[in-house]
Structure formats: structure tokens, C-alpha cells
Design a protein around this motif. Structure first.
Motif: not given
Length: 570
Positions: A464-470
Motif C-alpha cells: 500500500d505504498a509507492r515503490v522505492k527505487v534505491m
């Protein structure tokens, strides 16, 4: 289900953290890179078990242009409404729009990571309640195909080589209706064709849900054992007529579990690919491969079925990786809060639980780990560790890391150090891998060099959150920062060989080993290339490959700072 309350250690409020050098190792750039995507778990007050488990991703080069594209697996609607009747349509009712998976093409240039949504053109926007993904060129036509697991029928997409995919699920009879989780393509029987292993979780339906409470006696998600419905996994072999279900012939019906994580490798060095499955609250499975695609579960005899003190634990993410540089594959696995993450050391084909020796017990005891990867993120020549954390039962309100998400936890990054030939991890940052703490109910973590700069980036999926591109911006130790990467391919087909082990000389009698294999972590498919940090060395000395059938090939010295293609000459 009643769970005894065990007090946790006091946890201080989160604050910006950096490593000893004064700089973070990663920065989150998802939205800036064009990835406008948010996961939807369809969570309700019914606490349906699959809601808390999903969130996979894949990093793979779908268009063959040499960089890693990004596939994101959506949850969506767990129990969709039936199609509208003719009367309802005539009255003006409109079918609800179902959320689907997304494919982003990698258009990075000049060091800037950029993604473009190509889902519609590619035709891979499956709208099932998604879990994970596996990638591999199963038909050996020069492009990478895609398999998606769901709570319900799975989906197989055949890459057409023109930027689009074809749904061949029905043709290949691969739409198994059960709850699939992790999956992986690999050559199980030595015929140079990719077969497919699919992990199944428990036999779930809306009708089997029951009421459970958490540590604080509040309504919450159940343990998988409350359902008492462990499943068998699936094994497909690829032949003249396509894929065939070889689960029974392969021996898989001898073992049941609540399957989650999956990793592949030749743990016993006998020239075939073996399979390890991390099960949730049931005993883990190590399938020893006969070399003909038939398997025997030897996890009990092999020492990696339960913890070192004999406890069955909640296995989540897992990776076969040589952590002690002795040439064979060890295991690292993530677990539930109040269980430590596990390091199984492989010695002559037998595993020992040496978790207390690697330095992660104290930290992992407080959190629930899912996706994970052991890689050299700072390119100093020593492996590091990243773990994506997220609770499956709510934190007490006064203890929460995020007041708006009772299941959110910080991810953890550990720096690896060699001490007397043993790898030991220490926290780089107390509460995450970025300058500002990044919190979420993290699940899948996919690893790969997205921008082609020689260090490994991470994609983290949160419920339930935006994807994180690290993006990797790790500070390099003084004089260090050299790297080298290898793609291992079959010389005739020019197709990736999953499970090849690449090694380089690090001294007169010492070598370092890395697998070229996308199958590890949790619900994810990763960069298939073998990657080495070299510290200050400008050359990878005496590069060798041990192919999955045990044959070895030497490639001599190769320069650092680039990816090399190692072709099998057989």
C-alpha cells in the motif's frame, strides 16, 4: 490464535542517519525516475492472509538493449466482484477498473535513471492478485520471457522480440489456480532448456479465514498454521511440446509447506541445480537434484530444515551465496520478528546454523525480514547485506515507527568485514540505508545495476505504498571502488546460463565466488549477472566459470570497470 507477549527492547525514535564516512549508501529516486506506481494490497478489517504477503518485482532486460527494465507486480483486488449481468450493464452500471502489473522500460542515460511505462504496448498488465515474478529465455529465442505468480491462476508471457509479449498460459497449461509465491527458471535435467519451479503457499480461500489476535490481543492477521493447509509446489519441465507438469514425477508431492522464498544452486557440487524453499512456520525444504529432474528433500539430513536449536521458523527471503569464499554455496534467510535471521554455513554439502557468528542476530530479532540480498554494495571486495523489513502483525501504537502504518519497519543495511576468514556484518545505519529514514511494510527487494555504473541498486516493494527505487551512492573506501561484472551465456544460443558460478583469484591460494543467478530474495527476479567489487584492483585475475553441470572453463585476466560476456564453448 493466542501468542504470548514477549517485551521487545526499547526502540528510539527514528532520526536521520549516515555511515561513519558521513554519507548515505542509497537515495530513493522512484518518482524522479518516472516510476509513478503504488502497490495496493486490498487490506480490510477481515485480515485476509494474502493481503499481508505480496509485493514482488523483476529486473530484466526485456528489450535486449543491455540495461535492466523493471516489472512491478500489483496486488489489486483479492476477491473481485463477479462480472456485471446484462441487466446491470443495461441499467448503466460500469465494470470496476482492475489494477494491474506494470512494465517500465529503462531509458537511463548519462548517469540519470529514467523509466518509461510501456505496459500497454508490451501487453503484460495482468490483473490477478499478484505475488511474484520469474524471468528467463525458456524458448531459447534470444529474448527474456516472464512468469507471474498470483493468488489464483499464474500467467506465462512469451516475449515476441518486438517489445511485446504474448499470453501463452492457456496454451502451455500453466494457469495453476493455487496461491503461487516465488518462482524460478533453471535447467533441471541438463538438456540446456529452462524448466520452471513454482513455490505454493497454503490452500487459501475466503471461506477458510478465521479470527486471530496479535501479541497485544488485538484482532490481526493469523499465523499460516491456523489454516492447517500447507501445499505442494509445482515443477514444470520444458520439452518438444512446451511445458509439462512434472511435479509428481519429480518427487515434489512428498513434501508440503507454506512456501515463500526460493533460491537455486548446486550446493553439493555434483553438477546439477538444487532447489531450496523457505517455508513459513513449516519445515524448510532442500531438494537435492538427481541430475535428471528428480528431487529428494534432504533438508533434515543436510542441517537446513530448522534452526540450530531445532525450531521450525517463519522463512521469508533466502539466497544461496558463498559467504566464506570456500567455493560452495551457503544460505542466508530472513525470518519473523522474535526469530533471528539465519546463516547456514555449507561444509562439504552439510549445513550448520552459525547465525550467531555473523552479527545480525540482535538486530533481526526485533524485525520481520522479507526481501534480502548479499552483495558488495560499496565495492570494497567484501560482501554486504540489505534486508527489507515489514511486520505481519501490528506494532503497538506507542512503539510504531510510522503512526500511519502499524506494520511499517525500517530496512537494514549491514557492512561486511572479513575477520580471520569469517564474514561479519555490522549496521551501517541504525534505521535504514538512506540519509532520511525510509519506512514501509516492505516485502520484495530486487537487486541489479540499473544505471550501468557498476554498483548494485535496489528496488523495494512496500504494501500500500509507492515503490522505492534505491540508487546506489555508497561512499567508497579510500583507494577502492573498482568492480567487474559477468554475464554467463551458452555459446550456441547466446542465452543466459542460470546458476553458473564465476570466480576470481584474490591471492596465491584464495578465490572469491559469485553466482550468476536471478533467483533469490523474496518474490523477485534479479539481475542475472555475477558482480564483484574489487576494491583498488584494476584487473580481475584468473577468471573462471563453473557451469551448472560441473564443467569448468578459464577466461584469464579481465579488466575492471565493465561487464564481460563469458561464453561457454562446449
Amino acid at each position: 490464535m493466542l501468542i504470548p507477549f514477549i517485551p521487545l527492547l526499547s526502540i528510539a525514535p527514528l532520526a536521520p542517519q549516515t555511515d561513519a564516512a558521513g554519507a548515505p549508501w542509497f537515495r530513493e529516486i522512484g518518482e524522479a525516475a518516472g516510476v509513478q506506481w503504488t502497490h495496493a494490497a486490498d487490506r480490510t478489517d477481515k485480515f485476509r492472509f494474502p493481503e499481508i504477503m505480496g509485493g514482488g518485482a523483476a529486473l530484466f532486460d526485456y528489450d535486449g538493449d543491455g540495461d535492466l527494465d523493471l516489472y512491478l507486480v500489483q496486488g489489486g483486488t483479492l476477491t473481485p466482484a463477479p462480472p456485471l449481468t446484462k441487466e446491470q450493464k443495461d441499467s448503466g452500471e460500469v465494470e470496476p477498473v482492475l489494477l494491474g502489473n506494470k512494465l517500465y522500460r529503462n531509458d537511463s542515460a548519462d548517469g540519470k535513471i529514467t523509466f518509461v511505462d510501456v505496459t500497454d504496448a508490451a501487453g503484460v498488465g495482468d490483473t490477478g492478485y499478484g505475488m511474484g515474478a520469474a524471468c528467463g529465455d525458456y524458448d531459447r529465442d534470444g529474448d527474456i520471457d516472464l512468469f507471474v505468480t498470483n493468488v489464483g491462476p499464474n500467467v506465462l508471457y512469451q516475449n515476441q522480440g518486438n517489445g511485446s509479449f504474448k499470453d501463452v498460459t492457456k496454451k502451455m497449461k500453466m494457469g495453476d489456480p493455487r496461491w503461487g509465491t516465488s518462482a524460478a527458471f533453471f535447467d533441471a535435467n541438463g538438456d540446456n532448456k529452462l524448466d520452471l519451479y513454482v513455490v505454493n503457499n497454503l490452500g487459501w480461500s475466503e471461506s477458510v479465514e478465521t479470527k486471530c489476535v496479535n501479541y497485544y490481543q488485538e484482532p490481526d492477521y493469523c499465523s499460516p498454521n491456523n489454516y492447517n493447509a500447507p501445499a505442494t509446489d509445482l515443477f514444470y519441465t520444458f520439452g518438444r511440446l512446451g511445458f509439462g507438469d512434472s511435479s509428481t514425477r519429480g518427487g515434489l508431492e512428498t513434501s508440503f509447506g507454506n512456501g515463500l522464498g526460493l533460491t537455486l544452486g548446486d550446493y553439493d557440487l555434483d553438477g546439477d541445480m538444487d532447489v531450496y524453499v523457505a517455508n513459513d512456520a513449516t519445515k524448510n525444504v532442500l531438494w537435492a537434484n538427481s541430475g535428471r529432474g528428480k528431487f529428494e528433500n534432504i533438508a533434515g539430513l543436510g542441517g537446513c530444515e530448522v534452526s540450530g536449536n531445532g525450531q521450525t521458523e517463519a522463512g521469508m527471503g533466502v539466497q544461496f551465496v558463498d559467504m566464506d569464499d570456500d567455493g560452495d554455496l551457503d544460505l542466508y534467510m530472513t525470518h519473523l520478528r522474535r526469530e533471528t535471521n539465519t546463516y547456514y554455513r555449507n561444509k562439504n554439502g552439510y549445513f550448520s546454523d552459525l547465525s550467531n557468528m555473523v552479527g545480525t542476530n540482535g538486530t533481526s530479532l526485533l524485525f520481520t525480514g522479507f526481501g534480502m540480498g548479499v552483495h558488495d554494495f560499496d565495492l570494497d571486495g567484501t560482501l554486504d547485506l540489505f534486508v527489507a523489513n515489514g511486520a505481519v502483525q501490528a506494532w503497538k501504537e506507542s512503539e510504531r515507527f510510522d503512526p500511519n502504518d502499524a506494520y511499517a519497519e525500517p530496512n537494514h543495511l549491514f557492512r561486511g568485514e572479513r575477520k580471520k576468514n569469517r564474514l561479519k556484518f555490522s549496521l551501517v545505519q541504525e534505521r535504514g540505508a538512506t540519509a532520511e529514514p525510509v519506512l514501509g511494510s516492505s516485502r520484495g527487494a530486487a537487486f541489479g545495476d540499473i544505471d550501468g555504473d557498476g554498483d548494485l541498486d535496489i528496488v523495494v516493494m512496500d504494501l500500500d505504498a509507492r515503490v522505492k527505487v534505491m540508487e546506489n551512492i555508497a561512499p567508497r573506501p579510500e583507494g577502492a571502488g573498482q568492480w567487474v561484472g559477468f554475464r554467463t551465456v551458452d555459446g550456441a544460443k547466446n542465452a543466459d546460463v542460470h546458476g553458473a558460478t564465476v570466480s576470481i583469484s584474490t591471492g596465491e591460494d584464495t578465490r572469491t565466488y559469485r553466482q550468476a543467478n536471478p533467483a533469490y530474495s523474496y518474490l523477485c527476479s534479479n539481475d542475472p549477472r555475477a558482480h564483484f567489487g574489487l576494491g583498488s584492483k584494476a584487473v580481475a585475475k584468473d577468471v573462471r566459470v563453473r557451469w551448472p553441470d560441473g564443467e569448468e572453463q578459464s577466461f584469464g585476466d579481465l579488466p575492471a570497470g565493465q561487464y564481460h560476456v563469458l561464453k561457454r564453448t562446449k
